[in-house]
Enzyme design. Structure first.
Site, PDB file in Angstrom:
ATOM      1  N   ALA A  10      49.133  30.001  53.975  1.00 58.27           N
ATOM      2  CA  ALA A  10      48.994  28.739  53.715  1.00 58.27           C
ATOM      3  C   ALA A  10      48.576  28.916  55.436  1.00 58.27           C
ATOM      4  O   ALA A  10      47.954  28.519  56.215  1.00 58.27           O
ATOM      5  CB  ALA A  10      49.967  28.207  53.918  1.00 58.27           C
ATOM      6  N   SER A 139      39.240  36.327  41.377  1.00 55.19           N
ATOM      7  CA  SER A 139      38.466  36.161  42.276  1.00 55.19           C
ATOM      8  C   SER A 139      37.002  36.435  41.647  1.00 55.19           C
ATOM      9  O   SER A 139      37.685  36.891  39.662  1.00 55.19           O
ATOM     10  CB  SER A 139      38.710  37.631  43.342  1.00 55.19           C
ATOM     11  OG  SER A 139      37.351  38.068  43.865  1.00 55.19           O
ATOM     12  N   TYR A 152      41.918  46.030  42.679  1.00 55.93           N
ATOM     13  CA  TYR A 152      41.848  44.539  43.530  1.00 55.93           C
ATOM     14  C   TYR A 152      41.265  43.954  42.384  1.00 55.93           C
ATOM     15  O   TYR A 152      41.951  42.839  42.141  1.00 55.93           O
ATOM     16  CB  TYR A 152      41.155  44.405  45.056  1.00 55.93           C
ATOM     17  CG  TYR A 152      40.571  42.911  45.216  1.00 55.93           C
ATOM     18  CD1 TYR A 152      42.117  42.254  45.942  1.00 55.93           C
ATOM     19  CD2 TYR A 152      39.360  42.293  44.748  1.00 55.93           C
ATOM     20  CE1 TYR A 152      41.338  40.736  46.191  1.00 55.93           C
ATOM     21  CE2 TYR A 152      39.012  40.811  45.259  1.00 55.93           C
ATOM     22  CZ  TYR A 152      40.492  40.156  45.987  1.00 55.93           C
ATOM     23  OH  TYR A 152      40.191  38.569  46.219  1.00 55.93           O
TER      24      TYR A 152
HETATM   25  P1  NAD Z   1      43.393  35.919  53.975  1.00 58.06           P
HETATM   26  O1  NAD Z   1      43.031  36.898  53.992  1.00 58.06           O
HETATM   27  O2  NAD Z   1      42.272  34.783  54.929  1.00 58.06           O
HETATM   28  O3  NAD Z   1      44.494  35.212  53.531  1.00 58.06           O
HETATM   29  C1  NAD Z   1      45.323  35.141  53.064  1.00 58.06           C
HETATM   30  C2  NAD Z   1      46.399  34.587  53.121  1.00 58.06           C
HETATM   31  O4  NAD Z   1      47.732  35.810  52.472  1.00 58.06           O
HETATM   32  C3  NAD Z   1      46.838  34.900  54.276  1.00 58.06           C
HETATM   33  O5  NAD Z   1      47.690  33.997  54.847  1.00 58.06           O
HETATM   34  C4  NAD Z   1      47.847  35.927  54.328  1.00 58.06           C
HETATM   35  O6  NAD Z   1      48.908  36.244  55.482  1.00 58.06           O
HETATM   36  C5  NAD Z   1      48.717  35.744  53.114  1.00 58.06           C
HETATM   37  N1  NAD Z   1      49.533  36.939  52.900  1.00 58.06           N
HETATM   38  C6  NAD Z   1      48.386  38.181  52.390  1.00 58.06           C
HETATM   39  N2  NAD Z   1      49.928  39.146  52.578  1.00 58.06           N
HETATM   40  C7  NAD Z   1      51.345  38.207  51.658  1.00 58.06           C
HETATM   41  C8  NAD Z   1      52.306  38.061  51.200  1.00 58.06           C
HETATM   42  N3  NAD Z   1      52.767  39.313  50.890  1.00 58.06           N
HETATM   43  N4  NAD Z   1      53.064  37.156  51.253  1.00 58.06           N
HETATM   44  C9  NAD Z   1      53.008  36.165  51.771  1.00 58.06           C
HETATM   45  N5  NAD Z   1      51.656  35.675  52.355  1.00 58.06           N
HETATM   46  C10 NAD Z   1      50.381  37.513  52.312  1.00 58.06           C
HETATM   47  O7  NAD Z   1      42.473  35.455  52.719  1.00 58.06           O
HETATM   48  P2  NAD Z   1      41.454  34.300  52.278  1.00 58.06           P
HETATM   49  O8  NAD Z   1      40.099  34.630  52.174  1.00 58.06           O
HETATM   50  O9  NAD Z   1      41.503  33.755  52.787  1.00 58.06           O
HETATM   51  O10 NAD Z   1      42.115  34.696  50.705  1.00 58.06           O
HETATM   52  C11 NAD Z   1      42.616  33.574  49.813  1.00 58.06           C
HETATM   53  C12 NAD Z   1      43.278  34.427  48.315  1.00 58.06           C
HETATM   54  O11 NAD Z   1      41.445  34.338  47.930  1.00 58.06           O
HETATM   55  C13 NAD Z   1      43.237  35.169  48.186  1.00 58.06           C
HETATM   56  O12 NAD Z   1      44.373  35.974  46.862  1.00 58.06           O
HETATM   57  C14 NAD Z   1      42.384  36.311  48.062  1.00 58.06           C
HETATM   58  O13 NAD Z   1      42.057  37.334  46.985  1.00 58.06           O
HETATM   59  C15 NAD Z   1      40.941  34.889  47.577  1.00 58.06           C
HETATM   60  N6  NAD Z   1      39.776  35.735  47.665  1.00 58.06           N
HETATM   61  C16 NAD Z   1      38.953  35.140  48.796  1.00 58.06           C
HETATM   62  C17 NAD Z   1      38.147  35.718  48.523  1.00 58.06           C
HETATM   63  C18 NAD Z   1      36.924  36.059  49.818  1.00 58.06           C
HETATM   64  O14 NAD Z   1      35.498  36.502  49.658  1.00 58.06           O
HETATM   65  N7  NAD Z   1      37.898  35.898  50.627  1.00 58.06           N
HETATM   66  C19 NAD Z   1      36.954  35.952  47.196  1.00 58.06           C
HETATM   67  C20 NAD Z   1      37.829  36.308  46.581  1.00 58.06           C
HETATM   68  C21 NAD Z   1      39.503  35.843  45.998  1.00 58.06           C
END
Ligand code: NAD
Length: 243
Positions: A10, A139, A152
């Site tokens: 979060a 994703s 991934y």
């Molecule tokens: P981000 O890197 O900004 O945030 C990821 C979050 O996950 C961070 O708050 C981080 O601290 C937390 N996190 C990572 N490892 C962790 C762990 N071991 N324990 C607890 N928390 C952990 O990325 P985002 O873009 O906000 O990604 C959020 C979700 O959306 C992810 O699952 C990501 O794979 C997915 N996603 C993102 C995109 C994109 O383009 N940004 C696309 C597809 C899917």
């Protein structure tokens, strides 16, 4: 009745936007974060200033004991979780030859097992209430696969398989299980791309731009709503038409 949402990852990006969106809709918010205490505390203050009840706790989603302990502690203050957003995730841009066993394991530990761990920590409470909403985060790469992101993509495909199976298992208990599959969203996860790479990527997206974390949060709000009760086992793309 006021509901409690648990959001993993979060502290920033999509998880942060979701925490704010749910707080604005009147939910009590439990946020789990990995290490970013300063960011989590600042988000907590922002949510509290909206008048919402909020708890932010550190827990590595790959560690079931840590997740369970954090969830029990937060539920003691805010009540049992009604809605789970299993959002925490990590990415890896590497060719298969360069991907190490440890990197593969970590992606699956966080993205796939982390989803299982979050669900396991809250599901009995939902079964007892005969009501719940579980929202997983895959994703577009989990749907169609990405070159140089095999680990991934595979870990995110696992999230989709988990979602569709669990939806069938939990439907008789009044719990829906759906997955949000973002396309390219403007968060730190994509900060690795240069300006040129970003422009090339945007040229491939029918909507001609990255999505915002807030747009993903809107989809999550729908899947959490009372009105989405007959929607389960679905993968909702939030991708500007990109696949
Ligand atoms: P981000 O890197 O900004 O945030 C990821 C979050 O996950 C961070 O708050 C981080 O601290 C937390 N996190 C990572 N490892 C962790 C762990 N071991 N324990 C607890 N928390 C952990 O990325 P985002 O873009 O906000 O990604 C959020 C979700 O959306 C992810 O699952 C990501 O794979 C997915 N996603 C993102 C995109 C994109 O383009 N940004 C696309 C597809 C899917």
């Amino acid at each position: 009745m006021q509901k409690t949402v648990l959001i993993t990852g979060a502290s920033r990006g999509i998880g942060r936007a979701a925490a704010l969106a749910f707080a604005k809709k009147g939910y009590r918010v439990i946020g789990l974060y990995n290490k970013s205490t300063a960011k989590a505390e600042s988000l907590k203050a922002e949510i509290a200033s909206l008048g919402a009840s909020v708890e932010m706790l550190a827990a590595d989603v790959a560690d079931y004991a840590a997740v369970e302990a954090a969830v029990r502690q937060a539920e003691g203050k805010l009540g049992r979780v009604d809605v789970l957003v299993a959002n925490a995730g990590v990415s890896l841009v590497k060719q298969i030859n360069d991907t190490t066993e440890a990197e593969w394991d970590r992606l699956f530990d966080v993205n796939a097992k982390g989803t299982f761990n979050a669900v396991k920590a809250v599901v009995q409470g939902m079964i007892d209430k005969k009501w719940g909403r579980i929202i997983t985060v895959s994703s577009v790469w989990g749907e169609v696969g990405a070159s140089c992101e095999v680990a991934y993509s595979a870990s995110k495909a696992a999230v989709i398989g988990f979602t569709t199976a669990l939806a069938k298992e939990l439907a008789p208990s009044g719990i829906t299980v759906n997955c949000v599959a973002p396309g390219v969203i403007d968060t730190d996860m994509n900060a690795c791309f240069t300006g040129e790479e970003r422009a090339a990527l945007e040229a491939d997206i029918p909507a001609c731009r990255y999505g915002t974390p807030e747009e993903v949060a809107e989809a999550m709000l729908f899947l959490a709503s009372e009105g989405s009760g007959y929607v389960t086992g679905q993968v909702l793309g939030v991708n500007g038409g990109f696949k």
